[in-house]
Design a protein around this motif. Structure first.
Motif, PDB file in Angstrom:
ATOM      1  N   LYS A 266      47.516  44.778  39.835  1.00 30.80           N
ATOM      2  CA  LYS A 266      47.063  44.896  38.284  1.00 30.80           C
ATOM      3  C   LYS A 266      45.811  45.222  38.152  1.00 30.80           C
ATOM      4  CE  LYS A 266      48.715  44.396  34.165  1.00 30.80           C
ATOM      5  NZ  LYS A 266      49.861  45.189  33.550  1.00 30.80           N
ATOM      6  N   PHE A 267      44.678  44.599  38.734  1.00 30.03           N
ATOM      7  CA  PHE A 267      43.514  44.842  38.668  1.00 30.03           C
ATOM      8  C   PHE A 267      42.917  46.024  39.966  1.00 30.03           C
ATOM      9  CE2 PHE A 267      44.677  41.000  36.776  1.00 30.03           C
ATOM     10  CZ  PHE A 267      44.271  41.272  35.490  1.00 30.03           C
ATOM     11  N   PHE A 268      43.598  46.621  40.499  1.00 26.87           N
ATOM     12  CA  PHE A 268      43.112  47.518  41.592  1.00 26.87           C
ATOM     13  C   PHE A 268      41.949  47.027  42.430  1.00 26.87           C
ATOM     14  CE2 PHE A 268      44.295  49.815  37.753  1.00 26.87           C
ATOM     15  CZ  PHE A 268      45.416  50.516  38.079  1.00 26.87           C
ATOM     16  N   ALA A 269      42.282  45.715  42.992  1.00 27.77           N
ATOM     17  CA  ALA A 269      41.382  44.932  43.586  1.00 27.77           C
ATOM     18  C   ALA A 269      41.684  44.819  45.179  1.00 27.77           C
ATOM     19  CB  ALA A 269      41.260  43.401  43.182  1.00 27.77           C
ATOM     20  N   MET A 270      40.469  45.291  46.035  1.00 24.42           N
ATOM     21  CA  MET A 270      40.814  44.989  47.358  1.00 24.42           C
ATOM     22  C   MET A 270      40.769  43.477  48.068  1.00 24.42           C
ATOM     23  SD  MET A 270      41.437  48.061  48.030  1.00 24.42           S
ATOM     24  CE  MET A 270      41.236  48.038  50.021  1.00 24.42           C
ATOM     25  N   ASP A 271      40.111  42.592  47.205  1.00 23.94           N
ATOM     26  CA  ASP A 271      39.886  41.521  47.665  1.00 23.94           C
ATOM     27  C   ASP A 271      40.921  40.506  47.163  1.00 23.94           C
ATOM     28  OD1 ASP A 271      38.730  41.679  44.995  1.00 23.94           O
ATOM     29  OD2 ASP A 271      37.993  39.553  45.165  1.00 23.94           O
ATOM     30  N   LYS A 272      41.463  39.476  47.768  1.00 24.80           N
ATOM     31  CA  LYS A 272      42.144  38.135  47.387  1.00 24.80           C
ATOM     32  C   LYS A 272      41.184  37.496  46.516  1.00 24.80           C
ATOM     33  CE  LYS A 272      45.492  38.105  51.151  1.00 24.80           C
ATOM     34  NZ  LYS A 272      46.199  37.235  52.163  1.00 24.80           N
ATOM     35  N   PRO A 273      41.712  36.839  45.530  1.00 23.42           N
ATOM     36  CA  PRO A 273      40.919  36.099  44.556  1.00 23.42           C
ATOM     37  C   PRO A 273      40.590  34.544  45.051  1.00 23.42           C
ATOM     38  CG  PRO A 273      43.384  36.061  43.781  1.00 23.42           C
ATOM     39  CD  PRO A 273      43.217  37.150  45.005  1.00 23.42           C
ATOM     40  N   VAL A 274      39.415  34.056  44.784  1.00 21.43           N
ATOM     41  CA  VAL A 274      39.029  32.919  45.290  1.00 21.43           C
ATOM     42  C   VAL A 274      39.644  31.708  44.747  1.00 21.43           C
ATOM     43  CG1 VAL A 274      36.870  32.332  44.217  1.00 21.43           C
ATOM     44  CG2 VAL A 274      36.969  31.665  46.190  1.00 21.43           C
ATOM     45  N   LYS A 275      40.118  31.832  43.386  1.00 24.79           N
ATOM     46  CA  LYS A 275      40.819  31.187  42.586  1.00 24.79           C
ATOM     47  C   LYS A 275      41.935  31.656  41.725  1.00 24.79           C
ATOM     48  CE  LYS A 275      41.402  26.531  41.284  1.00 24.79           C
ATOM     49  NZ  LYS A 275      41.561  25.379  42.202  1.00 24.79           N
ATOM     50  N   THR A 276      42.868  31.046  41.492  1.00 23.14           N
ATOM     51  CA  THR A 276      43.813  31.365  40.704  1.00 23.14           C
ATOM     52  C   THR A 276      44.062  30.495  39.656  1.00 23.14           C
ATOM     53  OG1 THR A 276      45.100  32.786  42.244  1.00 23.14           O
ATOM     54  CG2 THR A 276      46.400  32.378  40.174  1.00 23.14           C
ATOM     55  N   ILE A 277      43.967  30.453  38.433  1.00 19.52           N
ATOM     56  CA  ILE A 277      44.324  29.815  37.179  1.00 19.52           C
ATOM     57  C   ILE A 277      45.392  30.109  36.306  1.00 19.52           C
ATOM     58  CG2 ILE A 277      42.938  28.515  35.132  1.00 19.52           C
ATOM     59  CD1 ILE A 277      40.473  29.560  36.725  1.00 19.52           C
ATOM     60  N   VAL A 278      46.330  29.369  36.330  1.00 18.05           N
ATOM     61  CA  VAL A 278      47.473  29.326  35.339  1.00 18.05           C
ATOM     62  C   VAL A 278      47.580  28.250  34.568  1.00 18.05           C
ATOM     63  CG1 VAL A 278      50.230  29.552  35.584  1.00 18.05           C
ATOM     64  CG2 VAL A 278      48.815  30.220  37.712  1.00 18.05           C
ATOM     65  N   THR A 279      47.719  28.598  33.524  1.00 10.76           N
ATOM     66  CA  THR A 279      47.640  27.669  32.225  1.00 10.76           C
ATOM     67  C   THR A 279      48.628  27.848  31.163  1.00 10.76           C
ATOM     68  OG1 THR A 279      46.183  26.278  30.708  1.00 10.76           O
ATOM     69  CG2 THR A 279      45.640  28.789  31.084  1.00 10.76           C
ATOM     70  N   SER A 280      49.278  26.943  30.570  1.00  8.90           N
ATOM     71  CA  SER A 280      50.194  27.223  29.481  1.00  8.90           C
ATOM     72  C   SER A 280      49.600  26.253  28.348  1.00  8.90           C
ATOM     73  CB  SER A 280      51.616  27.032  29.994  1.00  8.90           C
ATOM     74  OG  SER A 280      52.555  27.205  28.856  1.00  8.90           O
ATOM     75  N   VAL A 281      49.589  26.508  27.157  1.00  6.03           N
ATOM     76  CA  VAL A 281      49.073  25.485  26.030  1.00  6.03           C
ATOM     77  C   VAL A 281      50.067  25.774  24.855  1.00  6.03           C
ATOM     78  CG1 VAL A 281      47.246  25.234  24.542  1.00  6.03           C
ATOM     79  CG2 VAL A 281      46.837  25.927  26.781  1.00  6.03           C
ATOM     80  N   GLU A 282      50.548  24.738  24.317  1.00  7.43           N
ATOM     81  CA  GLU A 282      51.262  24.580  23.018  1.00  7.43           C
ATOM     82  C   GLU A 282      50.621  23.622  22.314  1.00  7.43           C
ATOM     83  OE1 GLU A 282      55.410  23.762  24.090  1.00  7.43           O
ATOM     84  OE2 GLU A 282      55.540  25.143  25.320  1.00  7.43           O
ATOM     85  N   GLY A 283      50.776  23.957  20.823  1.00  6.74           N
ATOM     86  CA  GLY A 283      50.053  23.273  19.846  1.00  6.74           C
ATOM     87  C   GLY A 283      49.864  24.110  18.649  1.00  6.74           C
ATOM     88  N   VAL A 284      48.379  23.771  18.250  1.00  7.67           N
ATOM     89  CA  VAL A 284      47.913  24.456  17.242  1.00  7.67           C
ATOM     90  C   VAL A 284      47.920  26.206  17.262  1.00  7.67           C
ATOM     91  CG1 VAL A 284      45.879  24.959  15.651  1.00  7.67           C
ATOM     92  CG2 VAL A 284      46.448  22.712  16.353  1.00  7.67           C
ATOM     93  N   VAL A 285      47.692  26.380  18.529  1.00  9.63           N
ATOM     94  CA  VAL A 285      47.774  27.742  19.247  1.00  9.63           C
ATOM     95  C   VAL A 285      48.592  27.613  20.360  1.00  9.63           C
ATOM     96  CG1 VAL A 285      45.512  27.622  20.242  1.00  9.63           C
ATOM     97  CG2 VAL A 285      46.486  29.996  19.756  1.00  9.63           C
ATOM     98  N   THR A 286      49.388  28.782  20.622  1.00  8.19           N
ATOM     99  CA  THR A 286      50.374  28.348  21.652  1.00  8.19           C
ATOM    100  C   THR A 286      50.197  29.808  22.773  1.00  8.19           C
ATOM    101  OG1 THR A 286      52.107  27.283  20.823  1.00  8.19           O
ATOM    102  CG2 THR A 286      52.723  28.619  22.783  1.00  8.19           C
TER     103      THR A 286
END
Length: 630
Positions: A266-286
């Motif tokens: 997706k981002f045309f990167a050669m490296d592997k990410p040092v950290k992957t952050i997955v988040t899902s929020v529901e509420g005032v804004v989803t």
């Protein structure tokens, strides 16, 4: 068949749709596909309660058909379709949205507005096709209607509607492309690779398959064993879009290898990410977010060509490639995607109204990134140091920028090389190790650790066993000055004239009256130095320079490197080690050979410049001076 006029001020408004609202012509395909998806959404919702329809989710699709000979591009769907009234109300009136009305009517009847997700709410997307089309034909048959209709328009002059034949439900949008010009190549929208790339860029996560016949080649069966096999063309229908975004899948069902692959593709990167952050929020804004912290610095990261920001999707449709508002400058290295249906999109779906939802998402993401970096620093030091090596400078810039507004959030993420630990350390770790009698957090600046190790100004601190933070980047000293204090401890440079500690070896020398010597050296050097003082920090070296006022030598070097004509110069204070043999010799020469004593003063000053990493005004003169004393 009579021509009908658009109900809005057609020519002026249509010109606005085509020439002003949309920035890129390629957007038209996103809009037409989104309309097709909306139409399928409507029929799919009806299918849940109408068994007679006989359709399930797997039956719905969108088809793209380029025809180079006819120079037409057709986008077909098997959604709800339109009748004559719909064509007049939705396509005959610019900025009238059938999707918005459908959702509104549904909410009034059943209070189920949130159960169906339709992003077309302005009714102008269809007209974006006129950016590339000289005429558009729409053939459509609505669910529940026995009659199909054909709508035709060549632009602002109006449109025509007539009955026609169509066997199945749904809509065909047939776009006849404009002729090529010297500036515009409209043929590109007939090329399969271009259409494929546009679908993947803007509509990859439309929930229904987007299909197209792809031209391919294969070896003819009868020539497979030949030295020169012959090839033949054939067509194969392929699904162009992924449909289900990786960030919409449950985290437990996605492997890290899948996340890494998505990041690289997706981002045309050669490296592997040092950290992957997955988040899902529901509420005032989803919203859902998939964020990556890279492990390597992009080649253009510290250039003006680098574009920060996250990809922003609304219900799976790409709205903008780099939404800068979603990440603060100090976290500009973060890559990723945010998908939400809660944004107030403007009329073209290209840009955003800056509403509270966008601000809320940005604030939440900033806190999330900070928490994740803090956790990585605590639990995976090796990975964090790898990250910091790549992007630590950015965090330091974040401390300095905006008048130190972000320093409290970022200070515990900083690392500096420790003179005693011989490795990177946090400010918290340094303070925990401070000696009971130590007043300040000491730091020293230089090009690298070896250069700092050799600084005479650090001798006293080393003899007392006091730890120093090494500042080896241009921004380091600015960072510590912006912080000012940490846990109520002030920062103090090793080159400061007052280190807050006693030099036992200098006590006896301090009792002597050195006024005559200091006055002599100051008169000899003149305006080259602001003051000449006895040193409280030198142990084995005869001389050093310290800076007086708010500008340090490192700042002087930095400003002069980025703006050579700035004339930025720190005030120089020459410190003499009164107990050193070289200084004592100079003092005795004042009485016996004053010219030679002046040469000693000049040599010692030049040595102090060299130790401080400052340029000599006249290197040739200095070498002649040294030779005259040999």
């Amino acid at each position: 068949m009579a021509k009908m006029q658009f109900k809005s001020e057609s020519k002026r408004l249509l010109d606005l749709m085509i020439n002003s609202i949309y920035t890129h012509k390629e957007i038209f395909l996103r809009e037409i596909i989104s309309n097709a998806s909306d139409a399928i959404d409507k029929l799919c919702f009806i299918a849940l309660t109408d068994d007679k329809l006989g359709m399930t989710g797997s039956d719905f699709k969108i088809e793209i058909k380029p025809d180079k000979d006819a120079r037409t591009l057709t986008v077909s769907d098997n959604g709800i379709g339109m009748d004559k009234n719909d064509l007049e109300n939705n396509l005959g009136t610019i900025a009238s949205s059938g999707s918005f009305k459908f959702k509104q009517e549904l909410s009034e009847k059943e209070d189920k507005q949130d159960d169906i997700d339709i992003i077309g709410q302005f009714g102008v997307g269809f007209y974006s096709a006129f950016m590339v089309a000289k005429e558009i034909t729409v053939i459509t048959k609505k669910y529940g209607s026995p009659t199909a209709y054909r709508w035709y328009s060549a632009g602002a002059d109006g449109y025509e509607i007539e009955e026609c034949e169509k066997d199945s439900l749904g809509t065909d949008v047939i776009i006849t492309l404009k002729d090529n010009t010297d500036d515009e190549n409209y043929d590109e929208f007939l090329e399969q690779y271009r259409l494929q790339s546009l679908v993947r860029k803007y509509s990859d996560y439309i929930r229904y398959p987007i299909m197209m016949e792809m031209k391919k080649s294969r070896v003819k069966e009868e020539t497979k064993d030949s030295d020169k096999p012959e090839y033949e063309d054939y067509f194969e229908t392929e699904t162009l879009n992924s449909m289900i975004p990786i960030w919409q899948r449950p985290k437990k069902d996605v492997t890290q290898e899948e996340y890494d692959k998505f990041y690289q593709e997706k981002f045309f990167a050669m490296d592997k990410p040092v950290k992957t952050i997955v988040t899902s929020v529901e509420g005032v804004v989803t919203y859902k977010a998939l964020l990556y912290i890279p492990s390597a610095t992009p080649y253009d990261y510290y250039t003006k060509e680098y574009k920060k920001g996250l990809q922003l999707y609304s219900s799976g449709v790409l709205i903008t490639e780099n939404c800068e508002e979603l990440v603060p400058e100090h976290f500009r290295f973060v890559k990723g995607i945010v998908d939400t249906a809660d944004l107030s999109l403007n009329i073209s779906r290209e840009m955003l109204q800056h509403d509270r939802h966008l601000i809320t998402i940005a604030q939440n993401l900033e806190k999330k990134i900070q928490r994740e970096l803090t956790a990585m620093l605590s639990s995976d030091r090796e990975s964090y140091e790898k990250f910091f090596k790549a992007f630590g400078r950015q965090l330091k810039y974040g401390v300095v920028s905006d008048y130190g507004m972000h320093k409290d959030e970022l200070q515990d993420l900083l690392l500096f090389y420790s003179s005693t630990e011989k490795k990177m350390t946090t400010l918290a770790e340094y303070v925990d190790r401070m000696k009971e009698e130590q007043k300040y957090i000491y730091f020293a600046t230089g090009e690298n650790a070896a250069a700092i190790d050799a600084l005479p100004q650090t001798e006293l601190l080393r003899s007392k066993g006091f730890e120093m933070l090494y500042c080896t980047e241009d921004v380091d000293e600015f960072t510590l000055q912006s912080l000012m204090t940490y846990k109520e401890k002030s920062f103090r440079s090793a080159t400061n004239d007052d280190l807050g500690i006693e030099n036992d070896e200098q006590k006896d020398e301090d009792k002597k009256d050195s006024t005559a010597l200091l006055t002599f050296v100051k008169e000899t050097l003149g305006d080259k130095v602001a003051e000449v003082v006895p040193s409280k920090k030198l142990v084995s070296h005869p001389v050093c320079l310290t800076a007086k006022g708010g500008i340090s030598f490192e700042m002087e070097k930095y400003f002069n490197s980025v703006q050579p004509d700035s004339g930025m110069k720190a005030q120089r204070v020459l410190e003499l080690n009164l107990g050193h043999d070289a200084v004592k010799t100079m003092e005795s020469l004042i009485q016996t050979d004053i010219d030679k004593a002046r040469k000693y003063a000049e040599v010692l000053y030049c040595q102090a410049l060299l130790i401080a990493g400052l340029p000599l005004e006249n290197p040739s003169e200095y070498t002649d001076l040294v030779c005259s004393l040999i």
